[in-house]
Design an enzyme around this catalytic site. Structure first.
Site, PDB file in Angstrom:
ATOM      1  CD  GLU A  81      12.750  -8.983  28.401  1.00 49.41           C
ATOM      2  OE1 GLU A  81      13.522  -9.574  27.655  1.00 49.41           O
ATOM      3  OE2 GLU A  81      11.767  -9.440  28.912  1.00 49.41           O
ATOM      4  CB  SER A 354     -33.250  16.259   3.603  1.00 51.52           C
ATOM      5  OG  SER A 354     -34.252  15.489   3.042  1.00 51.52           O
TER       6      SER A 354
END
Length: 655
Positions: A81, A354
């Protein structure tokens, strides 16, 4: 003629004053963060760390002091950077000139020239808008920061606040959180090639693992080459790092990710957002979690192969709860978290089919305590039930009717007509009230088909409701935290009795028959039929397959289906029960379950398949009755009042 000179003099005098005022304001207002609150450390029940990442204010951040950040990480970020970081004063004029020449040559903005200090200024104090005015403010703030703070302070703030992607909607900030987010490791555990990749990802963290492998390798290797030029690593170490493959296009996934999402949500709900630097012990059983995740992956793949369905067409969810405490021991929200973070265990609402019937019978045994028993006969025959919008005619999945059947047989064989009739006899509003009290939080429509599970619920709700039955009718609140690990949080609601222990045990005993003789009979393949109770669930069109089963120590619920709700062609016993069995077997091997013990007030009586008391040597079922409702003793059976046949009462409702 003298006014212009006066104005010029005033301007020349005011400019320095304004500059001093602006500098003083910036000195006071532009303060760097000096650390974040220590994150919450999450542990499993064995005390092992699960993760240290804590979401707060929409971000995921672990502040690491500069002296604790590995030097290679610092060097890699500087190499990627801002190589001249230690030599400029906030703005790198040489880099600006170099970028300007490159951009002019390419006739577009190819390279930027923002220093680490400028990036820090932009990230902390400015928006992301692209304008000359924003750039000017960025440069001014960077100059002030360089005047006020040392390089070490600026670097520490940058390394702990730099954006490194998104994690479940929260911004990942800092290299500490970034290492865990991208690689599933701590900073100290990163290899050199991973360090270079972490640094290379700063410019586009959300694209790092979706770019081509060639481009990813190129970005990483450029960082390594620069580190060699800067003397931060040797050429041989860099070459060795370059030979390693870049990670596949799939982010690392933390342990039990769906479970941890639920932990964070519970911690926030219970006032834990302000906590920091504490250790919270979760209820996670790492071994049971691993078993659940493995069962989902392997059983779904097996089902797809056997049915010749497309790969990854099925999804599943698993919840394991300790019924006495409500502690969630395992939770799986889908097939692979990296492919879909949606938690199907807590957010997907589906019809339980069910699987809802035990709650119907639970309500019936509470409402008609002295009238209904497991041996009560109910007609399984064609019936028309009045309903809003027209009459409703329930039918069984096999298309047949079986005449008068006991409630036991009705539940074991998952017959629809008896369940619908019993719900009508008890009252739909009462059924919904009992279901909600047991743990269902979703809305339940009081329509006749409710008895067959047509209202949508989540797997966590159904598993919680079954945990209430397993716990003898005591409702406990599901939690992801152990009692020892939640002392600093708001307490959960107290456990509460919602049905009698007699009703809960009778339903449990019926579901033990489901495992021995009914729709859960395939549990015998794993030898589970004698030590568990449970119920299958399958919806119309075979869209959803469910199974929830338990011992007195653990309740495990499983749902299987497709995200788009298309028919999967599988019943609960076909695909949900095998997943459940894998998880339950893991639990039982580690800790044999306690036996199901009838509470006071329950009498165990031998009866035959029709519900009549067995007085001879014929085959018998040991049935659970409330004391006083059991069939008469053999010597006086001819004179005993008929307590078991309430079919006439139910039939009378529709005459």
């Amino acid at each position: 003629m003298k006014r212009p000179r006066t104005l010029l003099g005033f301007t020349l005098l005011a400019a320095p004053i304004v500059g001093v005022i602006v500098l003083a304001w910036g000195w006071w207002a532009l303060s760097l963060p000096r650390g974040a609150a220590p994150p919450i450390v999450y542990l499993d029940i064995d005390g092992r760390e699960i993760t240290t990442l804590a979401s707060e204010s929409g971000r995921v951040q672990v502040w690491v002091p500069l002296e604790h950040i590995p030097p290679a990480v610092v060097a890699a970020v500087i190499a990627a950077e801002d190589r001249r970081f230690m030599r400029h004063h906030g703005v790198d004029l040489l880099a600006v000139a170099r970028a300007a020449l490159t951009n002019a040559r390419e006739a577009s903005v190819v390279h930027g020239a923002s220093t680490i200090t400028q990036q820090l200024a932009r990230g902390l104090f400015l928006s992301r808008e692209r304008s000359w005015w924003r750039k000017a403010r960025e440069i001014a703030i960077a100059l002030v920061l360089e005047l006020r703070y040392s390089k070490a302070q600026i670097l520490e703030a940058y390394l702990n606040t730099v954006y490194l992607g998104q994690e479940r909607g929260a911004a990942v900030q800092g290299v500490g959180a970034g290492a865990r987010h991208l690689f599933g490791k701590s900073l100290e555990a990163l290899r050199l090639d991973e360090i270079a990749l972490l640094a290379a990802s700063i410019r586009a963290p959300n694209r790092i693992f979706v770019e081509s492998q060639a481009l990813l390798r190129s970005r990483r290797d450029r960082v390594l080459e620069t580190m060699v030029k800067d003397g931060a690593t040797s050429e041989s170490e860099a070459r060795a790092a370059m030979t390693r493959p870049t990670r596949p296009a799939q982010k690392a996934v933390a342990a039990a990710p769906w479970f941890m999402d639920l932990v964070r949500a519970e911690v926030a709900q219970r006032g834990g957002e302000a906590l920091g630097g504490v250790h919270l012990v979760t209820s996670l059983d790492r071994n049971l979690q691993d078993a659940a995740e493995t069962a989902v992956r392997e059983r779904l793949a097996q089902a797809e192969r056997s049915r010749r369905q497309p790969a990854n067409s099925l999804q599943a969810a698993v919840v394991a709860i300790e019924p006495v405490s409500g502690q969630i021991r395992a939770l799986v929200g889908g097939r692979r978290f990296a492919q879909s973070e949606f938690n199907r265990a807590t957010k997907a609402r589906r019809q339980p089919g069910s699987l809802f019937k035990p709650l119907v019978y639970l309500a019936a045994f509470e409402a008609r305590a002295r009238e209904l028993t497991p041996s009560t006969l109910v007609d399984d025959e064609p019936v028309v039930i009045p309903a809003r919008g027209g009459a409703w005619t329930p039918h069984n999945i096999d298309g047949q009717f079986h005449g008068p059947v006991t409630i036991r047989r009705a539940l074991e064989d998952s017959l629809n007509v008896p369940a619908a009739l019993v719900a009508q006899g008890v009252g739909l509003s009462y059924v919904t009230r009992v279901a909600h009290a047991a743990g269902i939080t979703s809305a339940l429509a009081p329509v006749p088909s409710l008895a067959l599970g047509t209202s949508e619920v989540t797997l966590l709700e159904m598993t919680t409701a079954f945990a209430t039955i397993a716990n003898g009718g005591m409702r406990v609140w599901p939690t992801t935290l152990s009692s020892a690990g939640a002392v600093a949080l708001k307490p959960l609601p107290e456990s509460a009795r919602v049905v009698s222990p007699e009703s809960a045990f009778i339903v449990t005993h019926l579901m033990r028959g489901v495992m021995r003789r009914g729709t859960g009979g395939s549990s015998s393949r794993w030898g589970l039929q004698e030590v568990t109770a449970g119920k299958t669930g399958t919806t119309d069109g075979l869209r959803d397959a469910w199974f929830v089963g338990y011992t007195p120590n653990l309740v495990v619920g499983v749902w299987v289906g497709a995200d788009d709700a298309h028919s999967i062609g599988l019943a609960g016993a076909d695909v949900a029960l095998p997943i459940w069995a894998d998880v339950m077997m893991k639990a039982i091997r580690r800790s044999p379950p306690a036996p199901f013990m009838p509470p006071p007030g329950i009498v165990m009586t031998p009866v035959d398949a029709t519900g009549r008391r067995v007085c001879g040597d014929e085959e018998a079922i040991s049935e659970a009755f409330r004391q006083g409702s059991e069939p008469a003793a053999c010597e006086s059976i001819a004179d005993a009042p008929v307590l078991r046949d309430v079919a006439g009462w139910i039939r009378g409702l529709f005459r």
